[in-house]
Design a protein around this motif. Structure first.
Motif, PDB file in Angstrom:
ATOM      1  N   SER A  21      24.232 -17.549  32.164  1.00 45.06           N
ATOM      2  CA  SER A  21      23.264 -18.568  31.767  1.00 45.06           C
ATOM      3  C   SER A  21      22.303 -18.805  32.937  1.00 45.06           C
ATOM      4  O   SER A  21      22.576 -18.416  34.077  1.00 45.06           O
ATOM      5  N   SER A  24      23.954 -20.767  35.771  1.00 43.17           N
ATOM      6  CA  SER A  24      24.965 -19.978  36.474  1.00 43.17           C
ATOM      7  C   SER A  24      24.325 -18.895  37.329  1.00 43.17           C
ATOM      8  O   SER A  24      24.772 -18.624  38.447  1.00 43.17           O
ATOM      9  N   ARG A  49      32.387 -22.005  38.885  1.00 45.54           N
ATOM     10  CA  ARG A  49      32.448 -21.868  37.425  1.00 45.54           C
ATOM     11  C   ARG A  49      31.121 -21.268  36.934  1.00 45.54           C
ATOM     12  O   ARG A  49      30.048 -21.780  37.218  1.00 45.54           O
ATOM     13  N   ASP A  51      28.999 -19.517  33.486  1.00 45.65           N
ATOM     14  CA  ASP A  51      28.933 -19.333  32.042  1.00 45.65           C
ATOM     15  C   ASP A  51      28.347 -17.951  31.776  1.00 45.65           C
ATOM     16  O   ASP A  51      27.159 -17.708  32.022  1.00 45.65           O
ATOM     17  N   LYS A  53      27.451 -14.532  29.347  1.00 50.77           N
ATOM     18  CA  LYS A  53      26.971 -14.259  27.994  1.00 50.77           C
ATOM     19  C   LYS A  53      27.572 -12.945  27.491  1.00 50.77           C
ATOM     20  O   LYS A  53      27.493 -11.922  28.159  1.00 50.77           O
ATOM     21  N   THR A  59      28.787 -17.571  24.648  1.00 56.08           N
ATOM     22  CA  THR A  59      28.978 -17.938  26.051  1.00 56.08           C
ATOM     23  C   THR A  59      30.454 -18.200  26.303  1.00 56.08           C
ATOM     24  O   THR A  59      31.088 -18.956  25.557  1.00 56.08           O
ATOM     25  N   PRO A  61      33.447 -18.939  29.630  1.00 59.21           N
ATOM     26  CA  PRO A  61      33.547 -19.334  31.037  1.00 59.21           C
ATOM     27  C   PRO A  61      34.228 -18.267  31.895  1.00 59.21           C
ATOM     28  O   PRO A  61      35.123 -17.555  31.436  1.00 59.21           O
ATOM     29  N   SER A  80      39.062 -15.147  33.829  1.00 56.08           N
ATOM     30  CA  SER A  80      38.722 -15.967  32.675  1.00 56.08           C
ATOM     31  C   SER A  80      39.835 -16.971  32.421  1.00 56.08           C
ATOM     32  O   SER A  80      41.007 -16.592  32.346  1.00 56.08           O
TER      33      SER A  80
END
Length: 268
Positions: A21, A24, A49, A51, A53, A59, A61, A80
């Motif tokens: 993202s 991120s 942390r 995010d 894609k 999305t 984490p 993950s």
């Protein structure tokens, strides 16, 4: 986990905006800059942390826990925090997106495995066949189509599986009522994330009207050629620059030309 192939990732330059993202990607870029400038010890970075894609547009984490920076490359290690249930939900959502996309198409989509058995078909194809997906899964062309068409389709399937070639052609098809129609078809390999051929994907749509129009045009062209070759009168056509684009054979004889083609492109 994200569904991207290595080749796709290598084509991203830079890759962070495509894989993360915006927030991120900015956070990771800032962290790498701090490490290179000596503001942060890469041996003791805080857990970050991110995010990420997926290739399906979802999305998920990731927790970045280790970074190793070299002169030209960096190695990032992340895990993950997803549970098995969360991973299954991501898979479910990805599959739902795929079905939503292909079912919105007005053209027919069929997927086959390497044994040429149907493994999926979109809504347009099911409506064409007037059958539910459950009745088509596992079926081959031999189970659904006349023998003369089966031989052609199987030859194309084998060619795609063997060479990975994409075939684009017009061919005959038949509906459940036995009506033969022309279709325009694109047939190519179905590949997994590593690029291995795992089956065949087929897109096709009705082209009967188009073929009928082309056939009518060809008939009219043949009639015109026959007329110009046999009528004794002088008939000709010119373009906007007054150059001959076609003359009758009778006109060619009138002007002692060896054939009508001699006059093409010439003016008076």
């Amino acid at each position: 986990l994200l569904g991207w192939s290595r080749r796709e990732i290598e084509q991203f330059s830079p890759c962070w905006p495509n894989l993360l993202s915006h927030a991120s990607a900015d956070a990771l870029t800032a962290l790498l800059a701090d490490i290179q400038q000596g503001k942060v010890d890469q041996r003791a970075i805080p857990c970050l942390r991110l995010d990420a894609k997926t290739s399906g547009g979802l999305t998920i984490p990731l927790e970045l826990h280790s970074v190793f920076c070299g002169a030209e490359q960096s190695l990032l290690l992340a895990r993950s925090p997803l549970s098995r249930e969360s991973a299954e939900e991501i898979l479910r959502q990805t599959q739902a997106r795929f079905r939503s996309i292909v079912d919105s198409l007005s053209i027919n989509l069929v997927l086959k495995d390497t044994q040429c058995r149907r493994i999926y078909a979109n809504r347009a194809y099911l409506e064409l066949r007037e059958q539910p997906l459950s009745e088509l899964i596992g079926k081959t062309d031999a189970d659904l189509l006349p023998a003369d068409l089966v031989a052609k389709y199987q030859a194309d399937d084998e060619r795609v599986l063997k060479t990975g070639e994409v075939i684009h052609k017009f061919e005959e098809n038949v509906d459940p009522k036995g009506t033969r129609r022309w279709t325009e078809t694109i047939k190519g390999p179905l590949r997994d994330a590593d690029g291995n051929i795992t089956g065949i994907q087929i897109l096709f749509w009705d082209a009967t009207d188009r073929k009928a129009t082309e056939a009518a045009l060809e008939r009219e062209r043949h009639l015109l050629h026959t007329l110009l070759d046999n009528i004794p009168d002088s008939i000709y056509f010119k373009d906007r620059q007054s150059r001959f684009v076609r003359i009758s054979r009778g006109m060619a004889r009138k002007f002692n030309l060896s054939g009508p083609e001699v006059a093409i492109g010439k003016t008076d």
